[in-house]
Design an enzyme around this catalytic site. Structure first.
Site, short mmCIF file in Angstrom:
data_model
loop_
_atom_site.label_atom_id
_atom_site.label_comp_id
_atom_site.label_asym_id
_atom_site.label_seq_id
_atom_site.Cartn_x
_atom_site.Cartn_y
_atom_site.Cartn_z
N TYR A 181 0.86 -1.18 0.05
CA TYR A 181 -0.01 0.12 0.00
C TYR A 181 0.73 1.29 -0.11
O TYR A 181 1.90 1.28 0.78
CB TYR A 181 -0.87 0.02 1.21
CG TYR A 181 -2.25 -0.02 0.88
CD1 TYR A 181 -3.09 1.20 0.21
CD2 TYR A 181 -3.20 -1.38 1.24
CE1 TYR A 181 -4.35 0.84 -0.11
CE2 TYR A 181 -4.36 -1.44 0.74
CZ TYR A 181 -5.04 -0.25 0.16
OH TYR A 181 -6.32 -0.60 -0.30
N GLU A 223 -0.40 5.06 -0.49
CA GLU A 223 -1.41 6.24 -0.68
C GLU A 223 -0.36 7.43 -0.82
O GLU A 223 0.62 7.58 0.39
CB GLU A 223 -2.43 6.20 0.46
CG GLU A 223 -3.59 5.51 -0.14
CD GLU A 223 -4.82 5.70 0.90
OE1 GLU A 223 -4.88 6.37 1.88
OE2 GLU A 223 -5.75 5.04 0.89
N ASP A 236 -7.42 13.04 -24.97
CA ASP A 236 -7.69 11.65 -24.60
C ASP A 236 -7.16 10.62 -25.63
O ASP A 236 -7.70 10.34 -26.63
CB ASP A 236 -9.18 11.29 -24.39
CG ASP A 236 -9.21 9.92 -23.71
OD1 ASP A 236 -8.53 8.91 -24.06
OD2 ASP A 236 -10.49 9.73 -23.37
N THR A 257 -5.00 5.70 -21.64
CA THR A 257 -4.68 4.17 -20.96
C THR A 257 -3.35 3.77 -21.46
O THR A 257 -2.73 4.29 -22.24
CB THR A 257 -5.83 3.20 -21.41
OG1 THR A 257 -5.94 3.04 -22.67
CG2 THR A 257 -7.26 3.45 -20.76
N LYS A 289 -3.42 -0.15 -24.81
CA LYS A 289 -4.04 -0.34 -25.95
C LYS A 289 -2.96 -0.22 -26.98
O LYS A 289 -2.10 -1.21 -26.87
CB LYS A 289 -5.19 0.75 -26.36
CG LYS A 289 -6.34 0.78 -25.34
CD LYS A 289 -7.42 1.77 -25.69
CE LYS A 289 -8.65 1.50 -25.09
NZ LYS A 289 -8.56 2.40 -23.71
N ARG A 301 -3.03 -3.20 -17.91
CA ARG A 301 -4.12 -2.31 -17.67
C ARG A 301 -3.91 -1.32 -16.74
O ARG A 301 -3.86 -1.69 -15.66
CB ARG A 301 -5.33 -3.41 -17.32
CG ARG A 301 -5.74 -4.56 -18.13
CD ARG A 301 -6.39 -3.93 -19.59
NE ARG A 301 -7.64 -3.22 -19.50
CZ ARG A 301 -8.61 -4.02 -20.02
NH1 ARG A 301 -8.56 -5.22 -20.65
NH2 ARG A 301 -9.67 -3.34 -19.81
N1 DSN Z 1 -11.93 2.66 -24.52
C1 DSN Z 1 -12.93 1.45 -24.80
C2 DSN Z 1 -12.55 0.92 -26.03
O1 DSN Z 1 -12.19 1.54 -26.72
O2 DSN Z 1 -12.72 -0.25 -26.15
C3 DSN Z 1 -13.52 0.91 -23.72
O3 DSN Z 1 -13.69 2.09 -22.50
#
Ligand code: DSN
Length: 421
Positions: free
Chosen positions: A56, A58, A202, A228, A231, A237
């Protein structure tokens, strides 16, 4: 067999071990075209499965609310430094649990309930957290949406400017989840400046392309960049928020203590590993190959009569409107899955159908590029897609395609799986 091997799991919990092995085999045997998925490296898998999950912490490096941070602090500092260097930004927060919390932190940092922000309509390629009425971002804030042109399938920057000057949003989001075309960050930056808004890019879908030089960067244009890490960037993740110095404190406070508790340190380490991989020259080759594959696949699909939103792609993503094929997105996606091609059904701009059974399917080429497929394979992929959709009710025909796909993929090793372990 899963790599690294899961021998302890197999003896203590064979039920879970068997499911993981089955998923590894499934990922090995299918052409994976879900635009937000990929295959991470064994090194990323090892970091994700490490003892860092036990800790942990924080707070932030040097200012924690728990003791024993002698190792976690440098892990997080390493991830931050690598993110700053790779994307050319002043500040990186690597703690968001995933893309949705990252975007929620942006809302928390810059807006009060009821405030107005501008973003791409979900059905035109945006994201739930960009103000969909079913998301907290749409329930607690006042989203106003721009869209794509009916004929062009591309964002209309004149509409963005008109809306921004009329609505005076606190924040403008660019980016989304089903945008096949290059995002014009300089144009968005100009509009944000003119209207007095914070510009948020984004880049969840295209982060790997940006890192690899296959898509223009938002750095230097956007005040805040959310992404994220799993991808095209090909990490675990997780997510990151990158900012200028001006907005660093607001974002850090919004993540912790505003929104989250302890960061997931195993994920942070795996993000650091993925960022090191993304800084290698071969990552640029991978990023360019993703785009080359998507463009070759787009061309081959067009030759089979598929109707591509915007007529093609500049990045990893293809959005197909299946209306002219007399099939909806959902049955098509289900038939393709049986045929060994995994993708998702998706709304298309101006879709007359509902999101749970929309008119389109969405494809991405990141995972098959990681697997090693190149432009020369895309004619076969398009032909399989065409055959599977045309024989959606024909089980044996779909099985035959699945067999042909397995034959092809057996020549392309999968990171995270090996035939004999
Ligand atoms: N980001 C989405 C996707 O493109 O699959 C899921 O939130």
């Amino acid at each position: 067999m899963h790599q690294p091997p899961i021998t302890h799991l197999a003896s203590t919990d064979p039920d879970v071990a068997e499911l993981i092995e089955a998923e590894a085999t499934r990922q090995h045997d299918k052409i994976r075209l879900i635009a937000s998925e990929n295959y991470v490296s064994p090194a990323v898998l090892e970091a994700t499965g490490s003892v860092l999950t036990n800790k942990y912490s924080e707070g932030y490096p040097g200012k924690r609310y728990y003791e024993g941070q002698q190792v976690v602090d440098p892990v997080e500092e390493l991830a931050q430094a690598r993110a700053r260097a790779l994307f050319g930004v002043s500040h990186a927060n690597v703690q968001p649990y995933s893309g949705s919390p990252a975007n929620l932190a942006v809302h928390l940092a810059f807006m009060q309930p009821g405030d107005t922000f501008l973003s791409l309509e979900l059905a035109h390629g945006g994201h739930l957290t960009h103000g969909s009425p079913v998301s907290i971002s749409g329930k607690w804030l006042n989203p106003v949406h721009y869209g794509v042109g009916r004929g062009t399938g591309r964002v209309d920057m004149d509409e963005v400017r008109d809306l921004a000057l009329r609505e005076r949003p606190k924040v403008i989001f660019c980016g989304g989840t089903a945008i096949p075309r290059t995002i014009d960050f300089p144009a968005f930056a100009e509009i944000a400046k003119e209207s007095g808004a914070v510009l948020v890019a984004d880049i969840a879908h295209i982060a790997g392309l940006v890192a690899g030089g296959a898509h223009p960067t938002p750095a230097g244009y956007a005040d805040v960049i959310t992404t994220t890490t799993h991808k095209t960037l090909r990490g675990p993740r997780g997510a990151m928020i990158m900012t200028t110095e001006e907005h660093a404190t607001a974002i850090d406070k919004a993540i912790f203590p505003g929104l989250q508790g302890g960061p997931h340190n195993h994920t942070t380490a795996a993000i650091a590993v993925a960022l090191k991989e993304a800084a290698l020259p071969e990552f640029g080759d991978y990023a360019r190959q993703i785009v080359a594959n998507a463009q070759a696949l787009a061309e081959a699909l067009t030759a089979h009569g598929f109707d591509l939103v915007s007529g093609g792609t500049d990045n990893h993503l293809i959005l197909i409107d299946l209306t002219n094929k007399d099939v909806a997105g959902k049955p098509a996606a289900k038939a393709l899955d049986l045929a060994g091609i995994e993708l998702n059904f998706n709304t298309v701009p101006f879709d007359p159908r509902k999101p749970w059974s929309p008119s389109g399917i969405r494809l991405g080429t990141a995972a098959i590029t990681t697997r090693g497929l190149t432009e020369g394979h895309m004619a076969s992929v398009a032909e399989w897609i065409d055959r599977a959709i045309a024989s959606a009710e024909d089980g044996p025909a779909l099985d035959k395609i699945a067999g042909e796909i397995q034959d092809l993929l057996s020549a392309f090793p999968m990171p995270g799986w090996a035939i004999n372990g």
